[in-house]
Design a protein around this motif. Structure first.
Motif, PDB file in Angstrom:
ATOM      1  N   ASN A   8       0.838  -1.165   0.235  1.00  0.00           N
ATOM      2  CA  ASN A   8      -0.299   0.264  -0.247  1.00  0.00           C
ATOM      3  C   ASN A   8       1.236   1.720  -0.031  1.00  0.00           C
ATOM      4  O   ASN A   8       0.285   2.582  -0.677  1.00  0.00           O
ATOM      5  CB  ASN A   8      -0.555  -0.351   1.454  1.00  0.00           C
ATOM      6  N   TYR A   9       1.933   1.056   0.785  1.00  0.00           N
ATOM      7  CA  TYR A   9       3.069   1.962   0.724  1.00  0.00           C
ATOM      8  C   TYR A   9       3.436   3.044  -0.344  1.00  0.00           C
ATOM      9  O   TYR A   9       3.388   4.208  -1.108  1.00  0.00           O
ATOM     10  CB  TYR A   9       3.700   2.324   1.692  1.00  0.00           C
ATOM     11  N   PHE A  10       4.095   1.728  -1.283  1.00  0.00           N
ATOM     12  CA  PHE A  10       4.621   2.179  -2.662  1.00  0.00           C
ATOM     13  C   PHE A  10       3.887   2.070  -3.472  1.00  0.00           C
ATOM     14  O   PHE A  10       4.071   2.810  -4.531  1.00  0.00           O
ATOM     15  CB  PHE A  10       5.558   0.811  -2.751  1.00  0.00           C
ATOM     16  N   GLU A  11       2.699   1.885  -3.452  1.00  0.00           N
ATOM     17  CA  GLU A  11       1.640   2.192  -4.639  1.00  0.00           C
ATOM     18  C   GLU A  11       0.821   3.466  -4.139  1.00  0.00           C
ATOM     19  O   GLU A  11      -0.360   3.484  -5.216  1.00  0.00           O
ATOM     20  CB  GLU A  11       0.298   0.951  -4.478  1.00  0.00           C
ATOM     21  N   ASN A  12       1.142   3.962  -3.583  1.00  0.00           N
ATOM     22  CA  ASN A  12       0.233   5.334  -2.896  1.00  0.00           C
ATOM     23  C   ASN A  12      -1.168   5.090  -2.220  1.00  0.00           C
ATOM     24  O   ASN A  12      -2.091   6.280  -2.523  1.00  0.00           O
ATOM     25  CB  ASN A  12       0.117   6.281  -3.520  1.00  0.00           C
ATOM     26  N   ARG A  13      -1.409   4.069  -1.759  1.00  0.00           N
ATOM     27  CA  ARG A  13      -2.810   3.452  -1.813  1.00  0.00           C
ATOM     28  C   ARG A  13      -3.314   4.171  -0.329  1.00  0.00           C
ATOM     29  O   ARG A  13      -3.015   4.196   0.504  1.00  0.00           O
ATOM     30  CB  ARG A  13      -3.162   2.171  -2.065  1.00  0.00           C
ATOM     31  N   PRO A  14      -5.035   4.739  -0.600  1.00  0.00           N
ATOM     32  CA  PRO A  14      -5.346   5.263   0.535  1.00  0.00           C
ATOM     33  C   PRO A  14      -5.664   4.432   1.884  1.00  0.00           C
ATOM     34  O   PRO A  14      -5.168   4.533   3.237  1.00  0.00           O
ATOM     35  CB  PRO A  14      -6.426   6.003  -0.131  1.00  0.00           C
ATOM     36  N   GLU A  15      -5.905   2.772   1.352  1.00  0.00           N
ATOM     37  CA  GLU A  15      -5.577   1.519   2.597  1.00  0.00           C
ATOM     38  C   GLU A  15      -4.481   1.940   3.416  1.00  0.00           C
ATOM     39  O   GLU A  15      -4.636   1.078   4.096  1.00  0.00           O
ATOM     40  CB  GLU A  15      -5.967   0.644   2.080  1.00  0.00           C
ATOM     41  N   LEU A  16      -3.410   2.913   2.889  1.00  0.00           N
ATOM     42  CA  LEU A  16      -2.357   2.147   3.914  1.00  0.00           C
ATOM     43  C   LEU A  16      -2.595   2.362   5.118  1.00  0.00           C
ATOM     44  O   LEU A  16      -2.628   1.983   6.162  1.00  0.00           O
ATOM     45  CB  LEU A  16      -1.559   3.507   3.611  1.00  0.00           C
ATOM     46  N   GLN A  17      -3.405   3.535   5.744  1.00  0.00           N
ATOM     47  CA  GLN A  17      -3.424   3.618   6.889  1.00  0.00           C
ATOM     48  C   GLN A  17      -4.535   2.294   7.920  1.00  0.00           C
ATOM     49  O   GLN A  17      -4.427   2.007   8.835  1.00  0.00           O
ATOM     50  CB  GLN A  17      -4.242   5.305   7.262  1.00  0.00           C
ATOM     51  N   SER A  18      -4.922   1.739   7.180  1.00  0.00           N
ATOM     52  CA  SER A  18      -6.429   0.724   7.843  1.00  0.00           C
ATOM     53  C   SER A  18      -5.473  -0.324   7.253  1.00  0.00           C
ATOM     54  O   SER A  18      -5.628  -1.299   8.692  1.00  0.00           O
ATOM     55  CB  SER A  18      -7.660   0.975   6.828  1.00  0.00           C
ATOM     56  N   SER A  19      -4.433  -0.855   6.727  1.00  0.00           N
ATOM     57  CA  SER A  19      -3.938  -1.981   7.022  1.00  0.00           C
ATOM     58  C   SER A  19      -3.081  -1.566   7.912  1.00  0.00           C
ATOM     59  O   SER A  19      -3.271  -2.684   8.683  1.00  0.00           O
ATOM     60  CB  SER A  19      -3.143  -1.862   5.635  1.00  0.00           C
ATOM     61  N   LEU A  20      -2.098  -0.599   8.084  1.00  0.00           N
ATOM     62  CA  LEU A  20      -1.224  -0.107   9.362  1.00  0.00           C
ATOM     63  C   LEU A  20      -2.379  -1.032  11.012  1.00  0.00           C
ATOM     64  O   LEU A  20      -1.781  -1.288  11.784  1.00  0.00           O
ATOM     65  CB  LEU A  20      -0.898   0.985   9.266  1.00  0.00           C
ATOM     66  N   GLN A  21      -3.263  -0.206  10.631  1.00  0.00           N
ATOM     67  CA  GLN A  21      -4.319   0.376  12.108  1.00  0.00           C
ATOM     68  C   GLN A  21      -4.904  -1.727  12.547  1.00  0.00           C
ATOM     69  O   GLN A  21      -4.199  -1.855  13.459  1.00  0.00           O
ATOM     70  CB  GLN A  21      -5.674   1.020  11.773  1.00  0.00           C
ATOM     71  N   GLU A  22      -4.676  -2.114  11.198  1.00  0.00           N
ATOM     72  CA  GLU A  22      -5.172  -3.858  11.470  1.00  0.00           C
ATOM     73  C   GLU A  22      -3.895  -3.737  12.090  1.00  0.00           C
ATOM     74  O   GLU A  22      -4.433  -5.217  13.123  1.00  0.00           O
ATOM     75  CB  GLU A  22      -5.108  -4.394   9.887  1.00  0.00           C
ATOM     76  N   VAL A  23      -2.899  -4.181  11.871  1.00  0.00           N
ATOM     77  CA  VAL A  23      -1.914  -4.847  13.121  1.00  0.00           C
ATOM     78  C   VAL A  23      -1.807  -4.290  13.624  1.00  0.00           C
ATOM     79  O   VAL A  23      -1.390  -4.710  14.999  1.00  0.00           O
ATOM     80  CB  VAL A  23      -0.709  -4.261  11.918  1.00  0.00           C
ATOM     81  N   LYS A  24      -2.096  -2.957  14.240  1.00  0.00           N
ATOM     82  CA  LYS A  24      -2.350  -2.324  15.634  1.00  0.00           C
ATOM     83  C   LYS A  24      -3.128  -3.487  16.852  1.00  0.00           C
ATOM     84  O   LYS A  24      -3.236  -3.241  17.478  1.00  0.00           O
ATOM     85  CB  LYS A  24      -1.765  -0.671  15.797  1.00  0.00           C
ATOM     86  N   LYS A  25      -4.106  -3.051  15.372  1.00  0.00           N
ATOM     87  CA  LYS A  25      -5.740  -3.781  16.399  1.00  0.00           C
ATOM     88  C   LYS A  25      -5.677  -5.265  17.097  1.00  0.00           C
ATOM     89  O   LYS A  25      -5.154  -5.393  18.319  1.00  0.00           O
ATOM     90  CB  LYS A  25      -6.409  -3.721  15.656  1.00  0.00           C
ATOM     91  N   TYR A  26      -4.430  -5.827  16.049  1.00  0.00           N
ATOM     92  CA  TYR A  26      -4.425  -7.710  16.489  1.00  0.00           C
ATOM     93  C   TYR A  26      -3.607  -7.784  17.605  1.00  0.00           C
ATOM     94  O   TYR A  26      -3.791  -8.324  18.162  1.00  0.00           O
ATOM     95  CB  TYR A  26      -3.831  -7.878  15.304  1.00  0.00           C
TER      96      TYR A  26
END
Ligand code: ADP
Ligand code: ASP
Ligand code: MG
Length: 416
Positions: free
Chosen positions: A52-70
């Motif tokens: 997501n980071y490399f492709e500049n995707r808007p989902e970057l934050q939510s994918s990070l959030q998922e790791v933190k939440k877990y």
């Protein structure tokens, strides 16, 4: 010294972490180093973050959030008091990850991959170390990047053995319970490196080698090394004893239970490797050592799915000889194809390959300029060590066999 390795599956939730404590209490943890992977599927989840980071995707934050939440859910279960200092420490690792992503200027995917992916192991060992301390299993958390030194071949770094040995000898306190991260190292500039996916087994072997350990134990969700992957074969049988050589062969052909690089350092110093169940820690599991006959002597099955079979023949019925073969191999090498099986006759040549880097189209384009090419995608490669006719029949039943190759100990079958 004994070295224990716990993989992602063993620490996929809070109960898994509690179970590690149970294992240590049952089998003893004197002079022990435990090497731990990222929790559950965290490495895969961080790979999504990197993409997501490399492709500049808007989902970057939510994918990070998922790791933190877990991780936060696991923390809440292990440490009901949210004032516990472990919360701040975990948060500060995630802050570090955030600020890396914000400030990074490097376009090098592999470099960025290693800087990000390492947080899985760092956070996992932090949580487990704090939990063990909390329940009275006092331990020392080691940042593995201060002891395992590598080159800067990011994502598949090579260990600098002399430097690693020197650092471990100088800094490792053998008399306490130590815990550290699998999979990671650091380069000469102290940037994080990784040893290749599933590389935590290898970390355990590196430490065992440098510490002259008595043994290494890899704790798994299976009773030990079986004669087949239980996900694909019913009635897989436990192998009680295996030689280093047999284990190297099994790992080479793709038995994913042990990382292929793990055996070599252990074999060098004849350090036995045990594979045991973290659900039944007192059971003997599998012992891997020097010159041990396979026990029981049964056929061992390895399956690799999603392989590609490429068959080439000359356009003008001329022979396929050294020169063509060397050209074919140069192409396979430059497109990073992992070759599993090779078969050749006078005018044809077949290879079964693993298309890990998605370069198949480019490879075929080059090959078609020189050869008549047929290609079967999505084939399965079965390897049977110590085969008999019944084992071959079992694999071939109901399938179309595209290629078959027998040697004295091993048969390989490519089928659809
Ligand atoms: P870890 O959590 O240590 O990374 P893995 O999931 O990578 O563990 O490895 C354990 C899995 O390996 C088992 O659940 C099993 O499905 C698979 N496996 C493949 N081949 C074998 C085999 N020959 N014996 C036992 N397990 C095997
Ligand atoms: N966490 C890493 C991976 O999933 C290393 C390991 O588990 O061995 O590949
Ligand atoms: Mg694994």
């Amino acid at each position: 010294m004994q070295v224990f390795k716990f993989g992602g599956a063993s620490v996929k939730d809070a109960n898994g972490v509690k179970n590690i404590a149970g294992v240590l209490q049952k089998v003893g943890y004197k002079n022990t180093l435990i090497v731990v992977s990222a929790m559950g599927k965290t490495t895969n989840a961080l790979e999504v973050v990197i993409k997501n980071y490399f492709e500049n995707r808007p989902e970057l934050q939510s994918s990070l959030q998922e790791v933190k939440k877990y991780h936060n859910e696991i923390l809440l279960d292990l440490f009901p008091n949210e004032q516990h200092p472990v919360y701040k420490k975990v948060a500060s690792f995630f802050d570090e990850l955030n600020s890396f992503l914000k400030s990074n200027k490097s376009p090098d995917y592999n470099f960025v991959y290693d800087q990000v992916i390492g947080f899985g192991e760092l956070v996992s060992t932090l949580i487990i170390s704090a939990y063990l301390n909390e329940i009275g299993l006092k331990n020392n958390w080691i940042d593995v990047r201060e002891q395992i030194k590598t080159d800067n071949y990011y994502r598949r770094a090579n260990v600098n053995w002399d430097e690693t040995q020197r650092l471990i000898t100088a800094n490792f306190n053998k008399s306490v319970l130590n815990i550290t991260q699998g999979f990671l190292g650091s380069d000469p500039n102290n940037f994080t490196t990784t040893l290749g996916r599933e590389g935590s087994d290898y970390t355990a072997a590196i430490y065992a080698y440098c510490l002259n350990a008595e043994s290494v134990t890899i704790w798994k969700d299976v009773p030990g090394v079986l004669n087949a992957d239980p996900r694909y074969f019913e009635n897989a049988q436990l192998l009680h004893k295996i030689s280093y050589r047999e284990a190297i062969e099994l790992a080479f052909y793709g038995a994913s239970v042990i990382h292929p690089k793990t055996l070599q350092p252990l074999q060098g110093k004849e350090i036995p490797l045990f594979v045991k169940s973290f659900l039944n820690p007192e059971a003997p599991g599998t012992r891997i050592g020097k010159n041990i006959a396979l026990e029981p002597m049964v056929p061992c099955f390895i399956v690799k799915k999603n392989q590609v079979l490429i068959s080439l023949s000359s356009l003008d019925f001329s022979y396929i000889v050294e020169e063509n073969i060397s050209e074919i191999f140069n192409l396979l090498h430059s497109f990073k194809m992992k070759v599993d099986v090779i078969q050749n006759s006078a005018i044809s040549f077949s290879v079964c390959v693993d298309n890990i880097y998605n370069n198949l189209d480019k490879l075929l384009h080059h090959l078609k300029a020189k050869f008549k090419v047929t290609c079967h995608e999505n084939v399965s490669l079965y390897t049977i060590r110590h085969y008999n006719q019944a084992a071959i029949n079992q694999i071939e039943e109901g399938k179309t066999v595209l290629l078959k190759q027998l040697t004295q100990e091993t048969v390989q079958i490519v089928s659809k």
